[in-house]
Structure formats: C-alpha cells, structure tokens
Design a protein around this motif. Structure first.
Motif, PDB file in Angstrom:
ATOM      1  N   ASP A 344      28.600  -0.461  47.225  1.00 41.55           N
ATOM      2  CA  ASP A 344      27.170  -0.617  46.962  1.00 41.55           C
ATOM      3  C   ASP A 344      26.340   0.266  47.879  1.00 41.55           C
ATOM      4  O   ASP A 344      25.288   0.794  47.477  1.00 41.55           O
ATOM      5  N   GLU A 398      13.650   2.856  44.624  1.00 39.47           N
ATOM      6  CA  GLU A 398      13.515   1.400  44.547  1.00 39.47           C
ATOM      7  C   GLU A 398      14.851   0.746  44.209  1.00 39.47           C
ATOM      8  O   GLU A 398      15.206  -0.285  44.783  1.00 39.47           O
ATOM      9  N   GLU A 399      15.598   1.342  43.283  1.00 43.66           N
ATOM     10  CA  GLU A 399      16.906   0.791  42.934  1.00 43.66           C
ATOM     11  C   GLU A 399      17.867   0.879  44.111  1.00 43.66           C
ATOM     12  O   GLU A 399      18.672  -0.031  44.344  1.00 43.66           O
ATOM     13  N   GLN A 401      17.048   0.833  47.358  1.00 38.43           N
ATOM     14  CA  GLN A 401      16.655  -0.163  48.358  1.00 38.43           C
ATOM     15  C   GLN A 401      17.074  -1.570  47.931  1.00 38.43           C
ATOM     16  O   GLN A 401      17.500  -2.384  48.756  1.00 38.43           O
ATOM     17  N   LYS A 402      16.985  -1.846  46.634  1.00 41.52           N
ATOM     18  CA  LYS A 402      17.395  -3.161  46.142  1.00 41.52           C
ATOM     19  C   LYS A 402      18.894  -3.383  46.327  1.00 41.52           C
ATOM     20  O   LYS A 402      19.329  -4.490  46.676  1.00 41.52           O
ATOM     21  N   LEU A 404      20.692  -2.341  48.672  1.00 39.77           N
ATOM     22  CA  LEU A 404      21.011  -2.522  50.091  1.00 39.77           C
ATOM     23  C   LEU A 404      20.556  -3.855  50.654  1.00 39.77           C
ATOM     24  O   LEU A 404      20.855  -4.163  51.825  1.00 39.77           O
ATOM     25  N   GLU A 405      19.876  -4.652  49.849  1.00 34.08           N
ATOM     26  CA  GLU A 405      19.420  -5.951  50.342  1.00 34.08           C
ATOM     27  C   GLU A 405      20.608  -6.825  50.723  1.00 34.08           C
ATOM     28  O   GLU A 405      21.534  -7.029  49.933  1.00 34.08           O
ATOM     29  N   GLY A 406      20.598  -7.304  51.977  1.00 30.15           N
ATOM     30  CA  GLY A 406      21.674  -8.157  52.472  1.00 30.15           C
ATOM     31  C   GLY A 406      22.922  -7.412  52.882  1.00 30.15           C
ATOM     32  O   GLY A 406      23.928  -8.028  53.249  1.00 30.15           O
ATOM     33  N   LYS A 407      22.888  -6.086  52.828  1.00 28.10           N
ATOM     34  CA  LYS A 407      24.058  -5.281  53.168  1.00 28.10           C
ATOM     35  C   LYS A 407      24.007  -4.840  54.632  1.00 28.10           C
ATOM     36  O   LYS A 407      22.936  -4.751  55.244  1.00 28.10           O
ATOM     37  N   LEU A 438      15.753   5.041  53.574  1.00 23.74           N
ATOM     38  CA  LEU A 438      16.600   3.845  53.585  1.00 23.74           C
ATOM     39  C   LEU A 438      16.829   3.337  55.002  1.00 23.74           C
ATOM     40  O   LEU A 438      17.620   2.413  55.213  1.00 23.74           O
TER      41      LEU A 438
END
Length: 579
Positions: A344, A398-399, A401-402, A404-407, A438
């Motif tokens: 991811d 935007e995709e 950054q989404k 990477l959420e919680g990564k 990022l």
C-alpha cells in the motif's frame, strides 16, 4: 522471434513475421522524411522512424563515438546492457543475431549458425551447426566447444553478476554453477567441432531469439581471464580491440581474419571506431548539434540531447542529420521491495508521482510517451494494463494520502541516479517534490554511471532507482520483459538476476517459475506472462514512466544512421562515414 524447422516452429514464424512488420504507430510505409537524405516511415506519425542517409556502401574512415561514461563491461559473459550489446556486435558474433530495423522489433537471423536451429518433434532439443570459415582475430578456428564454454561462463553468477540468464533459464540445468566450480554443462552437447545441441526443460518456441544473446558468443577456454576478460575479449566479429584505456578511450580496428562471406548482417564499412568515454552529455549535445565533428555520433540515451536543446531539432540543417525511432525500451522506477515492504505504501508513492512532469524533464513528448505498462502492444501476449495510474501521467495525491492512513510511512527515502545524465537527477527533483506532499524526505544519491547497474544489484541499492528495459532477447515477446524484471531466480527460491526491485512473492513467483516449465504456443505462454505481470503490478514493485522515442543527431559525414529498436541508439552494425 523467428521460429523454424518443424511444424511447431513454422506456425510460430508466421505470427512472428506479423509482429515484426508492425510499428506502434501502425505504419510500415516509407516516405520522404524531414530534411534531405533521410527517410521516415510516416509523415503523419510523430513517432515515425527516420534514417539518415540510407543506402551508403563505401568503406573507409573513422567513426568517433562520443560517450559520457565507460561501458559497464565488454565481456559477453557479463553483458546485460544495450550499450554494450550495440558495440559488442562489432567485435563478437553469436549463434543468431537480432537484426535491427528502425521502429520495429528486431528480426532474428542466423549469425555464426547456418540457420535458426533445428528443433526436435517434442520441442526439447535445438541443434545448431556453425558456418564454415569462422575464425578469431588470431586466425584460430571458432568451434562449438567455444560457444558452449561461453554459455557455461554465464552460469558463474558469483563471478559474472550481470550475466544474461534468459537462455540459461530454459536449459535443463537448474543446479549448474559454471565451469569454475561446476564442471561440464550437460544440457549443452558438442558432438563435433561444428555442432552444438541444447536440451531444454520444456519446449520454448522463441529459443532462436535466446540464441542471439551474448551467452552464445564463443569464448576460447584458454583465453578466459574471468573478470579481466573485459579488457580484451577475443574478437570473432569484423573488428577487434586495438587499445582500451578504461574511462578514457576505446579503439576498434578491422579484424583481418573476419570473413564477410560468412556475415551478411554487418556492413563493417568504417575502418575504425574511436570511443571517447568521458565527455559530458551537455558537451556531446552541443558538439553534435553544431556539427563540430562531422564524423561523430553518440550511444548515450536520448542521443545525449538536453531538454533545453530539443527545440533545435526543427532546424532543417539539424533535422536532416537526426535519426529517430520508437524503441522497445521503457523507463521505470524500481521500488526496493526489501526496504519499502508495504504494497500500500508503494502504491501510494506511485500515485503521488507526477509522471507528466518527469516527461518534461526528458524533453517532452518528443522523447517518449507516458505508459502504464512495462510491456507494449507490439509484443506477443500483450494485454491491457490494470494499474490505476492516471494515463496522462498526472498525480493522484488525494488517493495516495488516503492509502497511507494508519500506515507506517517512512520519513526518509533515497533515490539513486546515474551521475552522467542530468535528466535522471532532474527526475529525482520531481520525485522530491512529489513525495514531500506525503511527508517523505527524499534524498538524492549520485551513482557513478559506469557502476550504476552493479550498484543496483548489490547491497547499496537505494530505496528508489530508475532503470530501463528494451525487451530482452525476444523484444517482441512479453516473457523476456516480465521474467527478467519481476521473475524469480533460476531455482525459484528468491528474486531473479536483473529483478532490480527484488520483487518476490511466494505464490506469484512460484507461478512464474512453473510457467517457465509449461508447454504451449508463443501466444499462449506470453499471454500468461502478461497476466502474471498485471497481478504482480497490483503490489507496485515498479512504476512505468515512458516508452522511449529517441532522436539522435549525427555528424554531417555519417551515413546509414538508424536508431535501433532494441539498442535505443545508433545501430553500429550498419553505420558508415563519408571519407
């Protein structure tokens, strides 16, 4: 890509001929190009091939080849580079040869061998016979044992870290380790001085293309100096090394024992080739554009042209001296999957990259078109890519950054680039800006160009690195892109020999290993390689950037200058010079 002998081979030949006759622009005609003395395959196609002063047949003179860096190696046993393959066709020969035609996949033709091989009914054995009258630069005869020994050397991966492995991978020789520790290679027989027999694990209809790789260049055992062989490989081609000052100059002169009657593929027009090995690319570009040396060419990628110079290509006096062609080569970014382990995260990095800005650093659309695949639609087995990068090259921030959420996102990464090429450094500057969005600090690491690919193969591999691939032995087949770049090692236990991203997935790599040993037609097998490629790309080990279109300006006395589809630069086998 040519297949012959039995019914199996003949059916494959029909398909290969259809592919070889196509260009990506869909035109195979010939029309007058831009500028006197040049031809182009289409006046409407921006990616049409153009040859400078074709039809020249006068021998003599010297061609001065300007280069920004030395060759990685001149040893056929350690040669996995298109630059070396280009110059190497001057001083050594192989069983078969990939004969270039500008803008088209190469045609496989006999070279040392009398034909493209005789294949057994079960497809497991290929037999070649050497032509009469073949000799080395010292006048001694070339034998089948020399060809076999040249192949055996390339199994010594502890010595030759960049040896091509496509041919080796299909031989029934998974445990063989080379002549220095493994003795005789049983998968290759030489019953007499002119016959060489290959035993395969499974039928491989594109085997004549594999026989064109540098593996099959003959090497006399008594002359083998292992790593020092690069300083003076024994010539079997029309030229031989007169002098080689590493990092400075290479001089090739005529091989007096080369017999042109045995070699219809190389015109061997110039008397000599002089390679200048340390000229800055910006200087090369200016010298060629100004015609400072009318006998000069370059093998540097993109013809050594700088982005700021591209506007001058419309000048009629320069356009008439510009060879051009769409290549089988695609530039990519490799993610080091052993350091960037989360698919991811790799996916997010890929989405954040502005490939259209990278295209600008390459000189704009004139030097290539953005692609979403390492493969291209001129290859057997091509299927549409399935990755979700923007086809225009725009970033999807935007995709990214989404994703990477919680990564666990790395704070710092490294990008390695070959220091002789300014656009590769500029590419890194684009990446720095992209990844900063990022929250990642990208550090640029300059790598000496002469050591670039050996560095990527070793312990100093950075997190991200650019590379290019021109399709391997059978440029018209997808396997010879997918397998070397993303496939496993010969024994299937780890990543493969030129798998720069170090991609290895137990399940998918296992399927690739099994596919090597699967029987079927060229179309069937290559389509399966394409399907596995698309699946592997879901985890983003690489990011496709651009399929290359090269413009290469040559001196005003240079003739027959064409850009090779595989070589990506002026094809040395046909070039001539006006005295």
């Amino acid at each position: 890509m040519k297949h012959r002998s039995t019914l199996l081979a003949a059916s494959a030949l029909t398909m290969a001929l259809a592919i070889t006759g196509c260009t990506a622009g869909g035109s195979t005609g010939t029309a007058t190009g831009n500028g006197a003395g040049s031809t182009a395959s289409s006046t409407n196609d921006p990616y049409a091939a153009k040859i400078v002063e074709p039809g020249f047949t006068t021998p003599g003179g010297n061609v001065n080849v300007l280069m920004s860096a030395d060759f990685m190696t001149l040893d056929p046993g350690n040669n996995n580079y298109v630059q070396t393959a280009n110059v190497a066709q001057l001083y050594y020969r192989t069983l078969t040869m990939a004969k270039e035609t500008a803008g088209q996949p190469p045609q496989i033709v006999p070279d040392l061998a009398t034909d493209l091989g005789q294949v057994s009914e079960d497809g497991l054995t290929w037999t070649y016979t050497l032509k009469d009258g073949l000799t080395y630069e010292d006048g001694t005869p070339i034998t089948s044992a020399d060809v076999k020994y040249g192949i055996e050397r390339t199994f010594a991966r502890d010595v030759f870290t960049q040896a091509p492995q496509e041919l080796n991978a299909v031989l029934d020789a998974d445990t063989y380790t080379g002549p220095y520790t493994g003795g005789d290679l049983a998968a290759v027989e030489t019953p007499d001085e002119k016959t060489i027999i290959f035993h395969l694990k499974q039928p491989y209809p594109d085997f004549p293309a594999l026989a064109s790789r540098s593996n099959s260049a003959p090497v006399p055992r008594a002359k083998d100096t292992q790593l020092d062989y690069t300083n003076h490989p024994i010539a079997s081609g029309p030229y031989m090394i007169e002098s080689y000052d590493r990092g400075r100059e290479l001089k090739l002169v005529r091989n007096p024992h080369w017999d042109p009657k045995t070699d219809p593929n190389r015109t061997a027009l110039p008397d000599t080739f002089t390679f200048s090995l340390s000229t800055a690319q910006a200087t090369i570009s200016q010298q060629l554009l100004s015609d400072a040396d009318p006998t000069a060419i370059t093998l540097d990628s993109n013809g050594a042209l700088q982005a700021s110079d591209t506007g001058r290509l419309t000048d009629p006096t320069i356009a008439s001296r510009t060879a051009a062609g769409l290549l089988g080569c695609t530039d990519i970014l490799n993610f080091n999957t052993t350091t960037i382990t989360d698919p991811d995260v790799r996916h997010a990095l890929a989405l954040a990259i502005d490939r259209s800005a990278i295209q600008v650093q390459y000189g704009g659309p004139r030097f290539g078109k953005i692609t979403n695949s390492y493969l291209n639609d001129a290859q057997v087995g091509w299927i549409e890519p399935t990755i979700d990068l923007d086809p225009s090259g725009a970033a999807k921030l935007e995709e990214a950054q989404k994703l990477l959420e919680g990564k666990d996102v790395p704070k710092t990464l490294t990008y390695g680039y070959a220091n002789a090429t300014e656009r590769y450094k500029n590419l890194g500057t684009v990446l720095q800006q992209n990844l900063k969005s990022l929250g990642i600090d990208l550090q640029l690491v300059a790598i000496p160009s002469a050591n670039y690919y050996t560095t990527l193969a070793g312990d100093q591999m950075p997190d991200i690195a650019r590379s290019g691939w021109c399709g391997g032995a059978a440029s018209g087949s997808t396997r010879t892109t997918v397998d070397p770049q993303l496939g496993p090692s010969l024994d299937g236990t780890t990543y493969g020999f030129s798998n720069i991203s170090r991609y290895y997935d137990a399940k998918l790599s296992g399927e690739m290993y099994a596919l090597r040993n699967t029987n079927g037609s060229s179309e069937e097998l290559n389509t399966q390689w394409s399907e596995l490629y698309n699946t592997a790309m879901e985890s983003y080990p690489i990011v496709p950037l651009m399929r290359s279109f090269t413009n290469s300006v040559v001196g005003s006395k240079i003739r027959n200058a064409q850009v090779g589809y595989f070589f990506g630069s002026i094809d040395l086998s046909t070039v001539g010079v006006e005295n």
